[in-house]
Motif scaffolding. Structure first.
Motif, mmCIF file in Angstrom:
data_model
loop_
_atom_site.group_PDB
_atom_site.id
_atom_site.type_symbol
_atom_site.label_atom_id
_atom_site.label_comp_id
_atom_site.label_asym_id
_atom_site.label_seq_id
_atom_site.Cartn_x
_atom_site.Cartn_y
_atom_site.Cartn_z
ATOM 1 N N VAL A 1 0.850 -1.188 0.000
ATOM 2 C CA VAL A 1 0.000 0.000 0.000
ATOM 3 C C VAL A 1 0.886 1.238 0.000
ATOM 4 C CG1 VAL A 1 -1.745 1.296 1.271
ATOM 5 C CG2 VAL A 1 -1.855 -1.191 1.224
ATOM 6 N N SER A 2 0.596 2.178 -0.895
ATOM 7 C CA SER A 2 1.442 3.363 -1.054
ATOM 8 C C SER A 2 0.882 4.579 -0.353
ATOM 9 C CB SER A 2 1.615 3.690 -2.539
ATOM 10 O OG SER A 2 2.312 2.674 -3.219
ATOM 11 N N VAL A 3 1.788 5.412 0.157
ATOM 12 C CA VAL A 3 1.439 6.756 0.575
ATOM 13 C C VAL A 3 1.345 7.636 -0.672
ATOM 14 C CG1 VAL A 3 2.199 8.785 1.871
ATOM 15 C CG2 VAL A 3 2.565 6.493 2.801
ATOM 16 N N SER A 4 2.314 7.454 -1.587
ATOM 17 C CA SER A 4 2.346 8.234 -2.821
ATOM 18 C C SER A 4 3.268 7.550 -3.825
ATOM 19 C CB SER A 4 2.830 9.664 -2.549
ATOM 20 O OG SER A 4 4.029 9.632 -1.793
ATOM 21 N N ASN A 5 3.014 7.798 -5.113
ATOM 22 C CA ASN A 5 3.830 7.248 -6.189
ATOM 23 C C ASN A 5 4.126 8.316 -7.231
ATOM 24 O OD1 ASN A 5 3.743 4.525 -5.205
ATOM 25 N ND2 ASN A 5 1.695 4.298 -6.071
ATOM 26 N N TYR A 6 5.277 8.189 -7.882
ATOM 27 C CA TYR A 6 5.620 9.035 -9.027
ATOM 28 C C TYR A 6 6.065 8.112 -10.148
ATOM 29 C CZ TYR A 6 8.367 12.272 -11.954
ATOM 30 O OH TYR A 6 8.883 12.990 -13.017
ATOM 31 N N ILE A 7 5.417 8.195 -11.311
ATOM 32 C CA ILE A 7 5.796 7.374 -12.448
ATOM 33 C C ILE A 7 6.255 8.275 -13.582
ATOM 34 C CG2 ILE A 7 4.232 5.513 -11.809
ATOM 35 C CD1 ILE A 7 2.362 6.401 -14.042
ATOM 36 N N VAL A 8 7.254 7.805 -14.330
ATOM 37 C CA VAL A 8 7.804 8.567 -15.452
ATOM 38 C C VAL A 8 7.898 7.661 -16.673
ATOM 39 C CG1 VAL A 8 9.589 10.167 -16.173
ATOM 40 C CG2 VAL A 8 9.317 9.661 -13.747
ATOM 41 N N CYS A 9 7.263 8.046 -17.749
ATOM 42 C CA CYS A 9 7.354 7.341 -19.020
ATOM 43 C C CYS A 9 8.340 8.081 -19.920
ATOM 44 C CB CYS A 9 5.991 7.282 -19.711
ATOM 45 S SG CYS A 9 4.701 6.470 -18.766
ATOM 46 N N ARG A 10 9.320 7.364 -20.439
ATOM 47 C CA ARG A 10 10.318 7.980 -21.315
ATOM 48 C C ARG A 10 10.381 7.220 -22.632
ATOM 49 N NH1 ARG A 10 12.908 11.718 -18.440
ATOM 50 N NH2 ARG A 10 12.935 11.518 -16.154
ATOM 51 N N GLY A 11 10.232 7.946 -23.739
ATOM 52 C CA GLY A 11 10.330 7.293 -25.037
ATOM 53 C C GLY A 11 9.215 7.683 -25.978
ATOM 54 N N SER A 12 8.965 6.833 -26.950
ATOM 55 C CA SER A 12 8.063 7.164 -28.047
ATOM 56 C C SER A 12 6.629 6.740 -27.780
ATOM 57 C CB SER A 12 8.552 6.480 -29.327
ATOM 58 O OG SER A 12 8.559 5.073 -29.167
ATOM 59 N N GLU A 13 5.715 7.517 -28.299
ATOM 60 C CA GLU A 13 4.287 7.167 -28.322
ATOM 61 C C GLU A 13 3.771 6.704 -26.962
ATOM 62 O OE1 GLU A 13 4.032 4.224 -31.339
ATOM 63 O OE2 GLU A 13 4.582 5.587 -32.963
ATOM 64 N N VAL A 14 3.951 7.543 -25.971
ATOM 65 C CA VAL A 14 3.475 7.187 -24.626
ATOM 66 C C VAL A 14 1.954 7.014 -24.650
ATOM 67 C CG1 VAL A 14 3.243 7.954 -22.246
ATOM 68 C CG2 VAL A 14 5.374 8.380 -23.494
ATOM 69 N N ALA A 15 1.505 5.849 -24.221
ATOM 70 C CA ALA A 15 0.070 5.551 -24.174
ATOM 71 C C ALA A 15 -0.415 5.782 -22.745
ATOM 72 C CB ALA A 15 -0.177 4.112 -24.617
ATOM 73 N N LEU A 16 -1.000 6.939 -22.511
ATOM 74 C CA LEU A 16 -1.353 7.332 -21.142
ATOM 75 C C LEU A 16 -2.252 6.334 -20.416
ATOM 76 C CD1 LEU A 16 -1.913 11.165 -21.601
ATOM 77 C CD2 LEU A 16 0.154 9.970 -20.940
ATOM 78 N N PRO A 17 -3.401 5.937 -20.970
ATOM 79 C CA PRO A 17 -4.286 5.049 -20.212
ATOM 80 C C PRO A 17 -3.644 3.711 -19.872
ATOM 81 C CG PRO A 17 -5.426 6.024 -22.092
ATOM 82 C CD PRO A 17 -3.972 6.307 -22.271
ATOM 83 N N GLU A 18 -2.775 3.212 -20.730
ATOM 84 C CA GLU A 18 -2.194 1.890 -20.518
ATOM 85 C C GLU A 18 -1.202 1.870 -19.359
ATOM 86 O OE1 GLU A 18 -0.579 0.447 -24.149
ATOM 87 O OE2 GLU A 18 -2.436 0.728 -25.271
ATOM 88 N N VAL A 19 -0.725 3.015 -18.952
ATOM 89 C CA VAL A 19 0.220 3.097 -17.837
ATOM 90 C C VAL A 19 -0.412 3.787 -16.634
ATOM 91 C CG1 VAL A 19 2.450 3.965 -17.067
ATOM 92 C CG2 VAL A 19 2.194 3.123 -19.409
ATOM 93 N N GLU A 20 -0.860 5.009 -16.854
ATOM 94 C CA GLU A 20 -1.357 5.832 -15.754
ATOM 95 C C GLU A 20 -2.526 5.195 -15.020
ATOM 96 O OE1 GLU A 20 -2.476 10.559 -15.111
ATOM 97 O OE2 GLU A 20 -2.134 9.742 -17.114
ATOM 98 N N ASP A 21 -3.478 4.634 -15.780
ATOM 99 C CA ASP A 21 -4.684 4.089 -15.153
ATOM 100 C C ASP A 21 -4.385 2.909 -14.229
ATOM 101 O OD1 ASP A 21 -6.056 5.991 -16.505
ATOM 102 O OD2 ASP A 21 -7.072 4.642 -17.900
ATOM 103 N N ARG A 22 -3.310 2.185 -14.514
ATOM 104 C CA ARG A 22 -2.956 1.053 -13.656
ATOM 105 C C ARG A 22 -2.528 1.514 -12.259
ATOM 106 N NH1 ARG A 22 -2.383 -3.944 -15.864
ATOM 107 N NH2 ARG A 22 -2.478 -4.088 -18.142
ATOM 108 N N PHE A 23 -2.012 2.730 -12.176
ATOM 109 C CA PHE A 23 -1.536 3.258 -10.892
ATOM 110 C C PHE A 23 -2.557 4.183 -10.227
ATOM 111 C CE2 PHE A 23 2.280 1.841 -12.988
ATOM 112 C CZ PHE A 23 3.070 1.351 -11.957
ATOM 113 N N LYS A 24 -3.725 4.312 -10.830
ATOM 114 C CA LYS A 24 -4.770 5.145 -10.244
ATOM 115 C C LYS A 24 -5.751 4.348 -9.394
ATOM 116 C CE LYS A 24 -4.997 9.079 -13.428
ATOM 117 N NZ LYS A 24 -5.827 9.797 -14.428
ATOM 118 N N VAL A 25 -5.572 3.041 -9.335
ATOM 119 C CA VAL A 25 -6.480 2.183 -8.565
ATOM 120 C C VAL A 25 -6.420 2.564 -7.091
ATOM 121 C CG1 VAL A 25 -7.029 -0.186 -7.932
ATOM 122 C CG2 VAL A 25 -6.164 0.323 -10.222
ATOM 123 N N ALA A 26 -7.564 2.887 -6.519
ATOM 124 C CA ALA A 26 -7.614 3.405 -5.146
ATOM 125 C C ALA A 26 -7.043 2.425 -4.132
ATOM 126 C CB ALA A 26 -9.051 3.761 -4.777
#
Length: 454
Positions: free
Chosen positions: A339-364
């Motif tokens: 269980v996290s207090v907080s997270n920071y994620i960074v995508c580096r590179g081509s054609e970043v697909a926001l929902p495929e990464v960000e949404d996985r870490f938005k789960v309450a």
């Protein structure tokens, strides 16, 4: 642009610091291609970590180098890295004695006798950094100079520039270490830093040794891995988090640049929780890259599972461990969920697909409170010539798991009065030890209480 500085303390801290600046410069130069986006990235990277030299062609690393033995620092100062960047010798402090793997020697002895010299070196560096926001102190927790003197330098910088955020990159020793007092040194290091630093970014040697073996063909679990290889890997994890990124995809011209102080303030919203871990995907050897097809969906999937299980390695993951909201029926394995207090994620590179990464870490269910504490950064610049790479730095419950073994092992030695005389001769008494036990026991309890009750 805001600026950052590195303070390299002890043999481990100086070797790791050199690897970190090498990684940062490598990324700056490898992305130096025509185009406004790449140019802006390179300019920001240079401004964040380097200062132009007097000749206009040399870059000076924003760093102070400290060691009580001179071999490693002398090597750092003598090299002109990549023919371009170097260190400022006026920002170095050396001795010829060493601290003898004794935290008290580093903190109490050298912390006093070298204080003025270190203060001068720090102030020389600060003179060229008017926009300094974050100081990253690189150190080991097991020896004497990096751990003891590193803690004293942290307090010193806090006094000199109280408005600057302090982050300590702390390398934790092998669990089967060769230093008999490494448990004491770790205890004293962590308890001291918890009262002077804003964040502790932890790197466990055991984990990085295992991860490093994957990059060297033909190595087995019995083969030794060089510290140089491990430092290169640790520095990649750290640089991938600290290099420039924006709060939205660059080509969309939205958001703003995320600065290092933004990251620290986001990750440490409460002073009770300061332990951080960095993760990176993918970690693959040079010869395997041509045969690896990486997608953002895969990077997001594996990185989240690594976070859930508190691993920096993407092998041996137990996929049945999932957030509660993604389970159709009750599963006993959910009790293993991190269980996290907080997270920071960074995508580096081509054609970043926001929902495929960000949404996985938005789960309450991934967070202690229902309000998701997630910060996302994106950059079109590649990292280590990988088409796609994902970095996660988290402040989560299981970052404190190792403290239970540390406390129990150290307490047994303390009760037996083992090795205490080595510390007492430098003025560190039993009451100091007891206070350190109390501080770390509270940290352990605070992190344990983040986990859902069974």
């Amino acid at each position: 642009s805001t600026q950052s500085t590195g303070v390299q303390v002890g043999q481990c801290g100086n070797q790791l610091g050199e690897a970190l600046f090498e990684t940062v410069y490598r990324e700056q130069s490898s992305n130096a291609r025509p185009g406004s986006s790449a140019s802006a990235y390179c300019r920001e990277t240079a401004a964040r970590f380097f200062t132009p030299g007097a000749d206009g062609g040399t870059l000076i690393a924003n760093a102070v180098l400290v060691d009580m033995e001179n071999k490693v620092v002398a090597g750092c100062l003598s090299r002109r890295h990549a023919g371009v960047w170097t260190y400022n010798p006026r920002c170095s402090v050396l001795s010829k004695q060493g601290s003898g793997n004794n935290w008290a020697n580093g903190y109490c002895n050298f912390g006093e006798t070298k204080e003025e010299e270190i203060s001068v070196a720090v102030k020389v560096l600060l003179h060229s950094l008017p926009d300094l926001r974050v100081a990253l102190l690189l150190m080991s927790a097991a020896g004497g100079t990096g751990s003891g003197l590193g803690c004293r330098i942290t307090e010193l910088i806090r006094d000199i520039v109280p408005g600057v955020l302090l982050v300590n990159q702390v390398v934790l020793p092998f669990s089967q270490g060769e230093v008999s007092v490494q448990g004491y040194n770790m205890l004293l290091t962590l308890s001291s830093l918890y009262q002077s630093s804003d964040a502790l970014l932890l790197s466990h040697n055991d984990s990085y040794q295992t991860l490093s073996r994957r990059l060297i063909p033909g190595t087995s679990s019995r083969d030794c891995i060089s510290f140089r290889e491990m430092n290169r890997l640790i520095s990649s994890h750290v640089a991938g988090v600290l290099l420039p990124a924006s709060s939205a995809k660059e080509e969309e011209k939205k958001g703003r640049l995320i600065h290092c102080d933004d990251i620290v303030e986001h990750l440490v919203p409460h002073p009770c929780y300061r332990l951080l871990t960095a993760r990176m995907m993918p970690v693959i050897s040079e010869h395997s890259r041509d045969y690896t097809n990486t997608t953002w969906e895969m990077l997001g999937k594996y990185s989240r599972q690594m976070l859930i299980q508190n691993s920096i390695i993407d092998e041996g993951l137990i996929w049945s461990i999932k957030p509660r909201s993604e389970l159709l029926t009750t599963n006993k394995r959910t009790q293993n969920l991190n269980v996290s207090v907080s997270n920071y994620i960074v995508c580096r590179g081509s054609e970043v697909a926001l929902p495929e990464v960000e949404d996985r870490f938005k789960v309450a269910d991934l967070y202690r409170n229902e309000k998701t504490k997630l910060l996302c950064g994106y950059s079109a610049a590649t990292f280590d010539k990988l088409d796609k790479s994902l970095f996660v730095i988290d402040n989560s419950a299981k970052n404190g798991h190792f403290l239970e073994d540390l406390l129990s092992d150290s307490w047994l030695k303390f009760q037996a009065n083992a090795f205490i005389y080595q510390y007492e001769k430098f003025g560190l008494d039993r009451e100091w030890f007891k206070e350190s036990f109390n501080v770390i026991e509270k940290v352990r309890r605070d992190y344990e209480n983040l986990l859902p009750k069974k």
